[in-house]
Design a protein around this motif. Sequence first.
Motif, PDB file in Angstrom:
ATOM      1  N   ARG A  31     -20.815  -9.182  13.469  1.00  0.00           N
ATOM      2  CA  ARG A  31     -20.877  -7.854  12.854  1.00  0.00           C
ATOM      3  C   ARG A  31     -19.808  -6.910  13.378  1.00  0.00           C
ATOM      4  O   ARG A  31     -19.655  -5.822  12.877  1.00  0.00           O
ATOM      5  N   GLY A  32     -19.054  -7.316  14.374  1.00  0.00           N
ATOM      6  CA  GLY A  32     -18.060  -6.449  14.993  1.00  0.00           C
ATOM      7  C   GLY A  32     -16.773  -6.360  14.195  1.00  0.00           C
ATOM      8  O   GLY A  32     -16.735  -6.640  13.004  1.00  0.00           O
ATOM      9  N   PRO A  33     -15.704  -5.985  14.891  1.00  0.00           N
ATOM     10  CA  PRO A  33     -14.414  -5.846  14.206  1.00  0.00           C
ATOM     11  C   PRO A  33     -13.885  -7.183  13.715  1.00  0.00           C
ATOM     12  O   PRO A  33     -14.282  -8.244  14.195  1.00  0.00           O
TER      13      PRO A  33
ATOM     14  N   ARG B 246     -15.754 -15.100   7.909  1.00  0.00           N
ATOM     15  CA  ARG B 246     -16.183 -16.268   7.124  1.00  0.00           C
ATOM     16  C   ARG B 246     -15.660 -17.552   7.754  1.00  0.00           C
ATOM     17  O   ARG B 246     -16.399 -18.533   7.886  1.00  0.00           O
ATOM     18  N   GLU B 247     -14.400 -17.570   8.158  1.00  0.00           N
ATOM     19  CA  GLU B 247     -13.812 -18.763   8.774  1.00  0.00           C
ATOM     20  C   GLU B 247     -14.512 -19.099  10.088  1.00  0.00           C
ATOM     21  O   GLU B 247     -14.758 -20.272  10.384  1.00  0.00           O
ATOM     22  N   TYR B 248     -14.853 -18.093  10.881  1.00  0.00           N
ATOM     23  CA  TYR B 248     -15.552 -18.337  12.136  1.00  0.00           C
ATOM     24  C   TYR B 248     -16.949 -18.912  11.873  1.00  0.00           C
ATOM     25  O   TYR B 248     -17.375 -19.842  12.544  1.00  0.00           O
ATOM     26  N   LEU B 249     -17.640 -18.373  10.866  1.00  0.00           N
ATOM     27  CA  LEU B 249     -18.962 -18.893  10.503  1.00  0.00           C
ATOM     28  C   LEU B 249     -18.855 -20.353  10.064  1.00  0.00           C
ATOM     29  O   LEU B 249     -19.684 -21.182  10.451  1.00  0.00           O
ATOM     30  N   ILE B 250     -17.835 -20.680   9.294  1.00  0.00           N
ATOM     31  CA  ILE B 250     -17.641 -22.068   8.860  1.00  0.00           C
ATOM     32  C   ILE B 250     -17.443 -22.978  10.069  1.00  0.00           C
ATOM     33  O   ILE B 250     -17.996 -24.074  10.122  1.00  0.00           O
ATOM     34  N   LYS B 251     -16.686 -22.528  11.051  1.00  0.00           N
ATOM     35  CA  LYS B 251     -16.477 -23.332  12.267  1.00  0.00           C
ATOM     36  C   LYS B 251     -17.788 -23.556  13.018  1.00  0.00           C
ATOM     37  O   LYS B 251     -18.064 -24.656  13.499  1.00  0.00           O
ATOM     38  N   ILE B 252     -18.601 -22.513  13.130  1.00  0.00           N
ATOM     39  CA  ILE B 252     -19.904 -22.631  13.808  1.00  0.00           C
ATOM     40  C   ILE B 252     -20.784 -23.639  13.063  1.00  0.00           C
ATOM     41  O   ILE B 252     -21.394 -24.524  13.668  1.00  0.00           O
ATOM     42  N   LEU B 253     -20.844 -23.505  11.739  1.00  0.00           N
ATOM     43  CA  LEU B 253     -21.687 -24.397  10.937  1.00  0.00           C
ATOM     44  C   LEU B 253     -21.167 -25.834  10.949  1.00  0.00           C
ATOM     45  O   LEU B 253     -21.960 -26.776  10.895  1.00  0.00           O
ATOM     46  N   ASP B 254     -19.847 -26.009  11.029  1.00  0.00           N
ATOM     47  CA  ASP B 254     -19.306 -27.362  11.109  1.00  0.00           C
ATOM     48  C   ASP B 254     -19.721 -28.028  12.419  1.00  0.00           C
ATOM     49  O   ASP B 254     -20.049 -29.218  12.435  1.00  0.00           O
ATOM     50  N   THR B 255     -19.738 -27.283  13.492  1.00  0.00           N
ATOM     51  CA  THR B 255     -20.201 -27.835  14.770  1.00  0.00           C
ATOM     52  C   THR B 255     -21.654 -28.279  14.648  1.00  0.00           C
ATOM     53  O   THR B 255     -22.014 -29.381  15.065  1.00  0.00           O
TER      54      THR B 255
ATOM     55  N   ILE C 116     -26.991 -22.338   2.506  1.00  0.00           N
ATOM     56  CA  ILE C 116     -26.981 -21.097   3.277  1.00  0.00           C
ATOM     57  C   ILE C 116     -26.322 -19.990   2.464  1.00  0.00           C
ATOM     58  O   ILE C 116     -25.243 -20.182   1.896  1.00  0.00           O
ATOM     59  N   ASP C 117     -26.963 -18.812   2.451  1.00  0.00           N
ATOM     60  CA  ASP C 117     -26.360 -17.613   1.880  1.00  0.00           C
ATOM     61  C   ASP C 117     -25.450 -17.036   2.963  1.00  0.00           C
ATOM     62  O   ASP C 117     -25.915 -16.484   3.960  1.00  0.00           O
ATOM     63  N   GLY C 118     -24.159 -17.184   2.777  1.00  0.00           N
ATOM     64  CA  GLY C 118     -23.186 -16.831   3.809  1.00  0.00           C
ATOM     65  C   GLY C 118     -23.223 -15.383   4.243  1.00  0.00           C
ATOM     66  O   GLY C 118     -23.190 -15.083   5.434  1.00  0.00           O
ATOM     67  N   TYR C 119     -23.279 -14.450   3.291  1.00  0.00           N
ATOM     68  CA  TYR C 119     -23.265 -13.037   3.677  1.00  0.00           C
ATOM     69  C   TYR C 119     -24.550 -12.623   4.373  1.00  0.00           C
ATOM     70  O   TYR C 119     -24.521 -11.807   5.295  1.00  0.00           O
ATOM     71  N   ASP C 120     -25.694 -13.180   3.968  1.00  0.00           N
ATOM     72  CA  ASP C 120     -26.944 -12.873   4.672  1.00  0.00           C
ATOM     73  C   ASP C 120     -26.856 -13.339   6.123  1.00  0.00           C
ATOM     74  O   ASP C 120     -27.262 -12.628   7.038  1.00  0.00           O
ATOM     75  N   LEU C 121     -26.322 -14.546   6.328  1.00  0.00           N
ATOM     76  CA  LEU C 121     -26.205 -15.061   7.687  1.00  0.00           C
ATOM     77  C   LEU C 121     -25.195 -14.256   8.492  1.00  0.00           C
ATOM     78  O   LEU C 121     -25.448 -13.923   9.657  1.00  0.00           O
TER      79      LEU C 121
END
Length: 69
Positions: free
Chosen positions: A18-20, A27-36, A5-10
């Motif tokens: 995309r919010g605050p 990045r850490e939140y995306l990693i948690k989602i992908l780990d699930t 996965i291209d992390g920044y594209d995702l």
Amino acid sequence: MEILIDGYDLLNAMPLLRGPGSDDEKREYLIKILDTYRRLKGHSIALCFDAFRCARPSDLKEKSLGIKV
């Protein structure tokens, strides 16, 4: 199955991320989602953050929550 996965594209494609918040937090939140997803589906995941004009360019390789980053 191995998923690359291209992390920044995702990150930029997900309205939820995309919010605050800092880039590190997103990045850490995306990693948690992908780990699930990884645990549910049993796939291995490699996540690459390779922005052209990154504030902190790095060749760092690590494993976070079972995701190769």
